[in-house]
Motif scaffolding. Structure first.
Motif, PDB file in Angstrom:
ATOM      1  N   LEU A  77      37.342  35.129  26.471  1.00 21.25           N
ATOM      2  CA  LEU A  77      38.187  34.619  27.554  1.00 21.25           C
ATOM      3  C   LEU A  77      38.640  35.747  28.478  1.00 21.25           C
ATOM      4  CD1 LEU A  77      40.177  32.080  25.391  1.00 21.25           C
ATOM      5  CD2 LEU A  77      38.759  31.495  27.369  1.00 21.25           C
ATOM      6  N   TYR A  78      38.924  36.895  27.907  1.00 25.70           N
ATOM      7  CA  TYR A  78      39.277  38.054  28.734  1.00 25.70           C
ATOM      8  C   TYR A  78      38.116  38.431  29.649  1.00 25.70           C
ATOM      9  CZ  TYR A  78      39.766  42.966  29.976  1.00 25.70           C
ATOM     10  OH  TYR A  78      39.794  44.142  30.681  1.00 25.70           O
ATOM     11  N   LEU A  79      36.910  38.493  29.093  1.00 27.32           N
ATOM     12  CA  LEU A  79      35.744  38.879  29.891  1.00 27.32           C
ATOM     13  C   LEU A  79      35.455  37.859  30.987  1.00 27.32           C
ATOM     14  CD1 LEU A  79      33.376  40.284  27.115  1.00 27.32           C
ATOM     15  CD2 LEU A  79      34.588  41.575  28.879  1.00 27.32           C
ATOM     16  N   ILE A  80      35.672  36.579  30.708  1.00 26.98           N
ATOM     17  CA  ILE A  80      35.487  35.562  31.746  1.00 26.98           C
ATOM     18  C   ILE A  80      36.402  35.851  32.926  1.00 26.98           C
ATOM     19  CG2 ILE A  80      35.850  33.119  32.310  1.00 26.98           C
ATOM     20  CD1 ILE A  80      34.973  32.482  29.420  1.00 26.98           C
ATOM     21  N   ASN A  81      37.652  36.186  32.650  1.00 35.32           N
ATOM     22  CA  ASN A  81      38.593  36.527  33.722  1.00 35.32           C
ATOM     23  C   ASN A  81      38.124  37.740  34.517  1.00 35.32           C
ATOM     24  OD1 ASN A  81      41.445  35.003  33.722  1.00 35.32           O
ATOM     25  ND2 ASN A  81      40.648  35.024  31.629  1.00 35.32           N
ATOM     26  N   ILE A  82      37.598  38.732  33.810  1.00 34.15           N
ATOM     27  CA  ILE A  82      37.101  39.938  34.477  1.00 34.15           C
ATOM     28  C   ILE A  82      35.904  39.602  35.368  1.00 34.15           C
ATOM     29  CG2 ILE A  82      35.958  42.165  34.100  1.00 34.15           C
ATOM     30  CD1 ILE A  82      38.961  42.233  33.621  1.00 34.15           C
TER      31      ILE A  82
ATOM     32  N   LEU B 209      35.061  36.759  36.721  1.00 42.57           N
ATOM     33  CA  LEU B 209      35.460  35.959  37.885  1.00 42.57           C
ATOM     34  C   LEU B 209      36.089  36.837  38.956  1.00 42.57           C
ATOM     35  CD1 LEU B 209      36.935  32.767  36.171  1.00 42.57           C
ATOM     36  CD2 LEU B 209      34.775  32.964  37.434  1.00 42.57           C
ATOM     37  N   ARG B 210      36.874  37.815  38.548  1.00 41.93           N
ATOM     38  CA  ARG B 210      37.487  38.719  39.518  1.00 41.93           C
ATOM     39  C   ARG B 210      36.442  39.585  40.206  1.00 41.93           C
ATOM     40  NH1 ARG B 210      41.482  37.312  36.224  1.00 41.93           N
ATOM     41  NH2 ARG B 210      43.675  37.622  36.805  1.00 41.93           N
ATOM     42  N   LYS B 211      35.369  39.901  39.492  1.00 35.70           N
ATOM     43  CA  LYS B 211      34.287  40.712  40.063  1.00 35.70           C
ATOM     44  C   LYS B 211      33.206  39.860  40.733  1.00 35.70           C
ATOM     45  CE  LYS B 211      34.607  44.620  36.844  1.00 35.70           C
ATOM     46  NZ  LYS B 211      33.861  45.450  35.858  1.00 35.70           N
ATOM     47  N   GLN B 212      33.418  38.541  40.699  1.00 35.51           N
ATOM     48  CA  GLN B 212      32.466  37.581  41.258  1.00 35.51           C
ATOM     49  C   GLN B 212      31.089  37.668  40.577  1.00 35.51           C
ATOM     50  OE1 GLN B 212      32.435  38.025  45.549  1.00 35.51           O
ATOM     51  NE2 GLN B 212      34.434  37.031  45.746  1.00 35.51           N
ATOM     52  N   GLU B 213      31.103  37.972  39.314  1.00 35.24           N
ATOM     53  CA  GLU B 213      29.874  37.940  38.498  1.00 35.24           C
ATOM     54  C   GLU B 213      29.816  36.562  37.820  1.00 35.24           C
ATOM     55  OE1 GLU B 213      30.571  41.428  36.050  1.00 35.24           O
ATOM     56  OE2 GLU B 213      29.246  42.616  37.328  1.00 35.24           O
ATOM     57  N   PHE B 214      29.478  35.571  38.631  1.00 38.37           N
ATOM     58  CA  PHE B 214      29.635  34.182  38.213  1.00 38.37           C
ATOM     59  C   PHE B 214      28.648  33.770  37.123  1.00 38.37           C
ATOM     60  CE2 PHE B 214      31.209  34.142  42.703  1.00 38.37           C
ATOM     61  CZ  PHE B 214      32.554  33.982  42.369  1.00 38.37           C
ATOM     62  N   PHE B 215      27.475  34.350  37.101  1.00 44.29           N
ATOM     63  CA  PHE B 215      26.503  34.002  36.062  1.00 44.29           C
ATOM     64  C   PHE B 215      27.028  34.416  34.689  1.00 44.29           C
ATOM     65  CE2 PHE B 215      22.877  35.342  33.380  1.00 44.29           C
ATOM     66  CZ  PHE B 215      22.298  34.092  33.190  1.00 44.29           C
ATOM     67  N   LYS B 216      27.530  35.648  34.598  1.00 43.94           N
ATOM     68  CA  LYS B 216      28.089  36.118  33.331  1.00 43.94           C
ATOM     69  C   LYS B 216      29.284  35.266  32.915  1.00 43.94           C
ATOM     70  CE  LYS B 216      26.782  41.020  33.766  1.00 43.94           C
ATOM     71  NZ  LYS B 216      27.308  42.402  33.851  1.00 43.94           N
ATOM     72  N   ALA B 217      30.124  34.933  33.872  1.00 41.98           N
ATOM     73  CA  ALA B 217      31.300  34.113  33.580  1.00 41.98           C
ATOM     74  C   ALA B 217      30.890  32.728  33.095  1.00 41.98           C
ATOM     75  CB  ALA B 217      32.177  33.996  34.824  1.00 41.98           C
ATOM     76  N   ALA B 218      29.868  32.132  33.744  1.00 46.68           N
ATOM     77  CA  ALA B 218      29.461  30.774  33.402  1.00 46.68           C
ATOM     78  C   ALA B 218      28.854  30.692  32.009  1.00 46.68           C
ATOM     79  CB  ALA B 218      28.459  30.261  34.440  1.00 46.68           C
ATOM     80  N   VAL B 219      27.981  31.649  31.665  1.00 48.92           N
ATOM     81  CA  VAL B 219      27.338  31.620  30.355  1.00 48.92           C
ATOM     82  C   VAL B 219      28.370  31.867  29.255  1.00 48.92           C
ATOM     83  CG1 VAL B 219      25.620  32.695  28.858  1.00 48.92           C
ATOM     84  CG2 VAL B 219      25.112  32.332  31.273  1.00 48.92           C
TER      85      VAL B 219
ATOM     86  N   LYS C 213      46.205  44.887  30.111  1.00 45.87           N
ATOM     87  CA  LYS C 213      44.967  45.076  30.875  1.00 45.87           C
ATOM     88  C   LYS C 213      45.158  44.854  32.368  1.00 45.87           C
ATOM     89  CE  LYS C 213      41.841  46.185  29.408  1.00 45.87           C
ATOM     90  NZ  LYS C 213      41.504  47.632  29.228  1.00 45.87           N
ATOM     91  N   GLY C 214      46.394  44.648  32.801  1.00 47.41           N
ATOM     92  CA  GLY C 214      46.683  44.521  34.220  1.00 47.41           C
ATOM     93  C   GLY C 214      46.221  43.228  34.847  1.00 47.41           C
ATOM     94  N   LEU C 215      46.064  42.186  34.057  1.00 41.53           N
ATOM     95  CA  LEU C 215      45.605  40.898  34.591  1.00 41.53           C
ATOM     96  C   LEU C 215      46.759  39.975  34.955  1.00 41.53           C
ATOM     97  CD1 LEU C 215      42.645  40.065  32.172  1.00 41.53           C
ATOM     98  CD2 LEU C 215      42.544  41.094  34.440  1.00 41.53           C
ATOM     99  N   MET C 216      47.963  40.330  34.550  1.00 41.02           N
ATOM    100  CA  MET C 216      49.122  39.465  34.775  1.00 41.02           C
ATOM    101  C   MET C 216      49.706  39.731  36.151  1.00 41.02           C
ATOM    102  SD  MET C 216      50.812  37.150  32.991  1.00 41.02           S
ATOM    103  CE  MET C 216      50.784  37.628  31.265  1.00 41.02           C
ATOM    104  N   ASN C 217      49.680  38.717  37.028  1.00 39.39           N
ATOM    105  CA  ASN C 217      50.275  38.847  38.345  1.00 39.39           C
ATOM    106  C   ASN C 217      51.794  38.878  38.245  1.00 39.39           C
ATOM    107  OD1 ASN C 217      47.695  38.652  39.313  1.00 39.39           O
ATOM    108  ND2 ASN C 217      47.848  36.496  39.856  1.00 39.39           N
ATOM    109  N   LYS C 218      52.418  39.559  39.154  1.00 40.44           N
ATOM    110  CA  LYS C 218      53.874  39.607  39.178  1.00 40.44           C
ATOM    111  C   LYS C 218      54.431  38.365  39.858  1.00 40.44           C
ATOM    112  CE  LYS C 218      54.127  44.656  39.212  1.00 40.44           C
ATOM    113  NZ  LYS C 218      54.633  45.850  39.940  1.00 40.44           N
ATOM    114  N   GLY C 219      55.670  38.046  39.566  1.00 41.58           N
ATOM    115  CA  GLY C 219      56.300  36.892  40.174  1.00 41.58           C
ATOM    116  C   GLY C 219      56.258  35.674  39.279  1.00 41.58           C
ATOM    117  N   LYS C 220      56.935  34.587  39.705  1.00 40.21           N
ATOM    118  CA  LYS C 220      57.058  33.385  38.896  1.00 40.21           C
ATOM    119  C   LYS C 220      55.741  32.662  38.714  1.00 40.21           C
ATOM    120  CE  LYS C 220      61.911  32.598  40.124  1.00 40.21           C
ATOM    121  NZ  LYS C 220      62.898  31.656  40.724  1.00 40.21           N
ATOM    122  N   THR C 221      54.843  32.819  39.673  1.00 42.74           N
ATOM    123  CA  THR C 221      53.555  32.114  39.561  1.00 42.74           C
ATOM    124  C   THR C 221      52.518  32.922  38.799  1.00 42.74           C
ATOM    125  OG1 THR C 221      52.780  33.031  41.671  1.00 42.74           O
ATOM    126  CG2 THR C 221      53.949  30.912  41.741  1.00 42.74           C
TER     127      THR C 221
END
Length: 414
Positions: free
Chosen positions: A320-325, A327-337, A114-122
């Motif tokens: 958990l996947y949707l929470i990550n999505i 947060l990236r979209k700054q839809e904090f209410f949806k993420a929090a619930v 789903k393209g959520l994994m950043n490249k690099g060691k971190t």
């Protein structure tokens, strides 16, 4: 701005460390203290008995001591065949190890595809991959699954992976294997695939499911006699006093069977079916299958067919996947619930049981909902159906997220 990013990163690191510790502690608890594996022993014993050519639904043929023959599908012998050459203890620990590996593989595949994994060691930390994985492995459903030796984590991996991988033959194998291990997961998931024109996948997987189911014939079984015994065993377990009925053992069940008024129970399940059909109608023009649709489908499945707490390991990866999505979209209410629901399923069962017993003390003698007991502790005798009530609200929330989804988003599972 830079300080805010650094602070957020440190917060993620601290949370990752905390949930990693909780996950490790719960795993060690299973290894050292609990070591229940009761469901795995049932799979193992039935599969081994099938391999030896004996009827596993006759108590005298089983190796372990059971009050009644386990309700295990004969097709398990096709997938559990390698385990039957190990001792039950060794096989149980191998199965536990595989559960941990499969959980890691599931989240890695989900984040990578789903393209959520950043490249690099971190990348493992910064992307939220490790945090999401450890939250999942810290959850009570995951803990219950590995403690009981359940197959639900494998089922979740198979069903979610077949939506993410490309090779068609793997899709067929995964779908068929999931059906063998827990066909109660498929009453809505299957129709989604079929109505989204994955006809070839559904048909080929069904044929392979039948092949798996026919494997006992290789060991000399008469399939008609074997499956007749299996069906009789199912009826015993799900009758009004059977352990797989809400009245008989509903302390950690999720489905709507806690509703004592039969017409109301049927109406509630019918409503779930209507919501499912309406959701398919709303997404009829979508070629791909959205994460929101699958999340809603998984939630509704918990309500309409037999499921227990450990089956929520199928829902949590989507949440958990949707929470990550979000947060990236700054839809904090949806993420929090959504995170609030996930947080509830991290609370230990013992605390939920105490709350259920407390709530049950106010509704004793009612004729609307069943109260149940937990045989492992005599103090829990009138438990209110907390888990299914939470699943109802989770399904309502999933439906809201589906209706409010961004239709232009690339947030599909295929």
């Amino acid at each position: 701005m830079l300080k805010k990013i650094v602070y957020s990163r440190k917060l993620v690191y601290c949370a990752t460390g905390l949930f990693g510790f909780i996950a490790l502690a719960r795993l060690v608890k299973v290894l050292i203290k609990d070591r229940n594996f009761i469901d795995f022993l049932a799979y193992y014993d039935v599969s081994k008995t099938v391999r030896t050519g004996l009827n596993p639904y006759i108590l005298e043929n089983l190796s372990h001591q059971w009050g009644e023959p386990p309700m295990v599908f004969p097709g398990y012998s096709a997938l559990f065949y390698p385990f039957t050459f190990l001792s039950s203890d060794a096989a149980g620990y191998v199965f536990l190890l595989l559960n941990a590996v499969i959980a890691v593989g599931l989240f890695y595949l989900l984040f990578k595809k789903k393209g959520l994994m950043n490249k690099g060691k971190t990348g493992l930390l910064d992307s939220g991959f490790l945090l999401s994985l450890f939250v999942f492995m810290s959850s009570t459903p995951y803990f219950a699954s590995i403690n009981h030796g359940q197959s639900t984590i494998f089922v979740s991996f198979f069903l979610i992976s077949l939506l993410l991988i490309r090779p068609f033959y793997l899709k067929v194998i995964f779908f068929a294997a999931a059906a063998v291990l827990k066909y109660s997961m498929l009453p809505l998931f299957g129709p989604v695939l079929f109505l989204k024109k994955r006809h070839k996948l559904c048909i080929c997987s069904f044929v392979l499911f039948l092949v798996f189911g026919a494997v006992p014939m290789v060991f000399g079984h008469n399939l008609i006699e074997l499956y007749s015994s299996y069906v009789d065993n199912i009826f015993y377990w799900v009758n009004i006093y059977g352990f797989n009925s809400y009245e008989g053992g509903g302390y950690n069940m999720l489905q709507l069977d806690f509703i004592a008024v039969k017409w109301l129970q049927i109406s509630a399940k019918t409503l779930c079916g209507a919501i499912f059909i309406y959701s398919l109608y709303l997404s009829r023009k979508d070629k791909d299958i959205s994460m929101h649709l699958i999340f809603l489908t998984a939630c509704l499945t918990m309500l309409i067919s037999y499921h227990r707490l450990y089956d929520l390991v199928f829902i949590l990866p989507f949440a958990l996947y949707l929470i990550n999505i979000y947060l990236r979209k700054q839809e904090f209410f949806k993420a929090a619930v959504t995170a609030g629901f996930v947080g509830f399923f991290i609370v230990p069962e013992s605390i939920i049981y105490r709350a259920a017993e407390f709530l049950g003390s106010f509704v004793k003698g009612n004729s609307i909902v069943y109260l149940t007991s937990f045989n492992g502790a005599q103090q829990y005798q009138h438990m209110f159906p907390v888990y299914p009530i939470v699943c109802i609200f989770l399904s309502i929330w999933a439906f809201y997220l589906f209706v409010a989804r961004d239709k232009n988003s690339q947030n599909s599972v295929e």
